[in-house]
Design a protein around this motif. Structure first.
Motif, PDB file in Angstrom:
ATOM      1  N   LEU A  90       1.007  18.351 -13.653  1.00  0.00           N
ATOM      2  CA  LEU A  90       2.379  18.525 -14.395  1.00  0.00           C
ATOM      3  C   LEU A  90       2.852  17.269 -14.433  1.00  0.00           C
ATOM      4  O   LEU A  90       3.490  17.338 -12.695  1.00  0.00           O
ATOM      5  N   ASP A 138       7.827  16.155 -20.547  1.00  0.00           N
ATOM      6  CA  ASP A 138       6.644  17.038 -19.484  1.00  0.00           C
ATOM      7  C   ASP A 138       5.540  17.091 -19.811  1.00  0.00           C
ATOM      8  O   ASP A 138       5.843  16.610 -21.363  1.00  0.00           O
ATOM      9  N   VAL A 145       1.242  16.741 -19.222  1.00  0.00           N
ATOM     10  CA  VAL A 145      -0.135  17.510 -18.241  1.00  0.00           C
ATOM     11  C   VAL A 145      -1.657  16.117 -18.866  1.00  0.00           C
ATOM     12  O   VAL A 145      -2.074  16.204 -19.649  1.00  0.00           O
ATOM     13  N   PHE A 167       8.638  22.194 -17.539  1.00  0.00           N
ATOM     14  CA  PHE A 167       7.828  23.044 -17.102  1.00  0.00           C
ATOM     15  C   PHE A 167       7.822  22.669 -15.020  1.00  0.00           C
ATOM     16  O   PHE A 167       8.411  21.932 -15.063  1.00  0.00           O
ATOM     17  N   ILE A 193       1.518  25.160 -13.162  1.00  0.00           N
ATOM     18  CA  ILE A 193       0.878  25.358 -13.965  1.00  0.00           C
ATOM     19  C   ILE A 193      -0.180  25.777 -13.295  1.00  0.00           C
ATOM     20  O   ILE A 193      -0.025  25.953 -11.725  1.00  0.00           O
ATOM     21  N   LEU A 246       1.537  27.292 -18.358  1.00  0.00           N
ATOM     22  CA  LEU A 246       2.805  26.855 -17.734  1.00  0.00           C
ATOM     23  C   LEU A 246       3.863  27.030 -17.781  1.00  0.00           C
ATOM     24  O   LEU A 246       4.414  28.356 -18.658  1.00  0.00           O
ATOM     25  N   THR A 251       7.906  27.457 -17.039  1.00  0.00           N
ATOM     26  CA  THR A 251       9.202  27.148 -17.280  1.00  0.00           C
ATOM     27  C   THR A 251      10.215  26.942 -16.668  1.00  0.00           C
ATOM     28  O   THR A 251      10.112  28.181 -15.764  1.00  0.00           O
ATOM     29  N   SER A 297       1.182  29.351 -22.841  1.00  0.00           N
ATOM     30  CA  SER A 297      -0.317  29.185 -22.505  1.00  0.00           C
ATOM     31  C   SER A 297      -0.556  28.503 -23.443  1.00  0.00           C
ATOM     32  O   SER A 297      -0.592  28.276 -24.934  1.00  0.00           O
TER      33      SER A 297
END
Length: 586
Positions: A211, A229, A231, A253, A256, A269, A271, A278
């Motif tokens: 993340l 953000d 992934v 976020f 993770i 995830l 916040t 999800s």
């Protein structure tokens, strides 16, 4: 002493032949008051320019700076100055450009970089001592780590994720040997958190999910860029990025987690506002070069309980645990077998609604947790440890092998630094009154996972591991035990004292914690101990059982160490083995 030698050099150059008395300015003159013949007039260290004193002190090792600051009020103020710690920090980490955040940013940065280290002890082979991994020069302290199938990943406080590689190196004798975590590269920057397959076996950790925050070009018609953000997914074997998903700039976020099988991998995830989102990814298709859209949805725990603000989460292959900002605990269990192990029944399990959160009933606010395959551990605000779930191997540390369907307190352990739960054993990192660290473990001892206790133990016992002074977290795999060393002066568990009205004796005499309040219970417990020892068939088994009983009894740490060492000596003598020199583990 370094300080005196530097001050002595200053006297010789600036004050010629005059003698200078270096003493605490608040201590006053020497007893007697009169000056000794030939020594000249005494001069207080307070007369030196503060910048010069700070400059001299900054050359001392960090340990000596801390010790000097405890001598008197003047040196406490000088050694605590940010100017001293700024110079120390730049000496320890010349490439560090910013001091970071916090109330004392330079002192925090210096201590983070002085105490950082990753230590490991392999379970197999002839070498059973603690080793240290390579230390990345660019790392700003160590925040967390994760071992994978072949390598280790470390995240520092500046958001840089390092890739520590295992490699073949040449030893001092010219032999080629396989060495763990001996080389490093920077995997990525701007990372917030990372995760991999939640199972304890690192063989399944093929991909690393990171993340991170990345700058994205602005929309058409606007100038500048926006921080979003995302992934990113990397192959753990080579560090190659194989997948990336980017979120809208309005979503931020902080954590993770992964849960589920490879074909239905759920990314959880968290916040900044405490909501859980999800999405589902098929890991078997990540290495295929194609682009597709995934659906990001609000998790049921945030959808059905919108008033809850989740502070952190933990997961394994088939369950997820959420801790709220108020210390409440909520559970998701996705398979009936794990549900039965954790709660002892299938009465409330709904296979059609596996995301329904279950609230655990606890007496106090929970600070942190550890989640194993079918058991878990919780630590509350008073430093009490609660265990729940399957206890087939004694992994709950309750002194028996009976399953617990609700949180059960382990009375003889308090105020841990870290807690870890694995497949069928548990580990606790604790600190003594003299600030020394020790590692305790319980459960299955097969494969050397409980060093010094190959047959395991149903209660937490001290392991034969030398623990670093600043160890803060730990992890165990099938091959190795890892401990992360890092001291953050602004982040540490602040336990409260348990109110007197809530202090009660333990209802289980086998644990021995309530013996001082109930002499009858202590006598019954001793009789039970003797019967257990008598039931052991051999002398070696009786020695092992006695070691376990010492761990159950309400003794001080030094007393337990004494009995354990004495029993080891007797056990070696009975086996015909001489005492010999102490081993590295002891």
């Amino acid at each position: 002493m370094d300080l005196e030698s530097k001050m002595g050099g200053f006297e010789n150059t600036e004050l010629e032949d005059r003698a200078v008395k270096r003493s605490c300015p608040s201590c006053g003159p020497e007893p007697g008051g009169e000056e000794k013949k030939g020594r000249g007039n005494p001069i207080s260290v307070q007369l030196f320019p503060p910048e010069l004193v700070e400059h001299i002190i900054s050359f001392l090792p960090v340990r000596d700076v801390v010790a000097l600051g405890q001598t008197c009020r003047y040196f406490r103020e000088v050694c605590d100055a940010e100017g001293v710690w700024r110079r120390i920090c730049r000496r320890l980490s010349p490439r560090l450009r910013e001091q970071g955040s916090g109330v004392r940013p330079w002192k925090r940065a210096a201590i983070l970089n002085h105490t950082k280290g990753l230590y490991f002890q392999a379970f197999g082979g002839r070498r059973r001592s603690l080793s240290k991994s390579v230390a990345p020069l660019l790392a700003h302290g160590y925040r967390r780590f994760l071992p994978t199938k072949d390598h280790i990943f470390i995240l520092d406080y500046a958001g840089t994720l390092f890739f520590l590689k295992n490699a073949l190196v040449s030893s001092t004798l010219g032999q080629i040997q396989w060495k763990r975590a001996c080389r490093y590269v920077v995997l990525c920057r701007g990372a917030k958190d990372f995760a991999s397959d939640p199972r304890c076996d690192t063989v399944y950790r093929k991909y690393l999910y990171v993340l991170a925050t990345r700058e994205q070009p602005g929309v058409v018609g606007t100038t500048g860029s926006q921080a979003c953000d995302c992934v990113e997914v990397y192959l753990q074997s080579s560090g190659q990025r194989v997948f990336k998903m980017t979120f809208h700039h309005s979503m931020s976020f902080k954590q993770i987690m992964l849960v589920g099988q490879e074909t239905q991998r759920s990314l959880l995830l968290l916040t900044e506002e405490g909501k859980i989102y999800s999405l589902v990814v098929n890991e078997t298709q990540l290495d295929q070069p194609r682009s597709y859209t995934v659906q990001l949805a609000l998790r049921k725990v945030s959808r059905c309980l919108p008033h809850l603000r989740v502070a952190c989460m933990a997961s394994n292959q088939s369950s997820t645990l959420y801790i709220t900002d108020q210390g409440g605990v909520y559970f998701e269990v996705h398979t009936p077998g794990v549900y039965r192990d954790l709660f002892g029944t299938l009465q409330a399990f709904d296979p059609l609604d596996q995301q329904m959160p279950l609230a655990l009933s606890l007496p106090a606010k929970i600070l942190f947790c550890a989640l194993g395959y079918n058991h878990l551990g919780l630590v509350d605000e008073f430093g009490r440890i609660f265990m729940q779930g399957n206890n087939r191997y004694g992994q709950l540390g309750t002194g028996d092998k009976m399953d617990r369907g609700e949180p059960t307190q382990v009375h003889y352990l308090q105020r841990p630094i870290a807690l870890w739960c694995g497949l069928n054993h548990s580990l606790v990192l604790s600190q003594g009154s003299d600030f020394s660290k020790e590692l305790l473990g319980c459960g299955c001892g097969a494969g050397g996972r409980l060093p010094g206790w190959p047959k395991g133990s149903a209660s937490f016992v001290k392991l034969h591991v030398k623990v670093p002074l600043c160890a803060c977290s730990l992890c165990s795999t099938r091959e190795c035990l890892y401990m992360l060393s890092s001291h953050d002066i602004e982040q540490h568990p602040t336990y409260r004292d348990l109110p007197a009205s809530r202090v009660v004796a333990t209802p289980e005499p086998s644990l021995g914690a309530g013996a001082s309040q109930d002499p009858g219970a202590a006598a019954r417990a001793c009789e039970e101990y003797l019967s257990q020892i008598h039931s052991c068939p051999t002398l070696q088994d009786r020695m092992e059982k006695m070691k376990e009983i010492v761990g159950w009894m309400p003794l001080m740490a030094a007393q337990k160490d004494f009995f354990w060492e004495a029993l080891d000596m007797l056990q070696r003598a009975a086996a015909g083995v001489g005492p010999g020199p102490p081993t590295p583990e002891s």
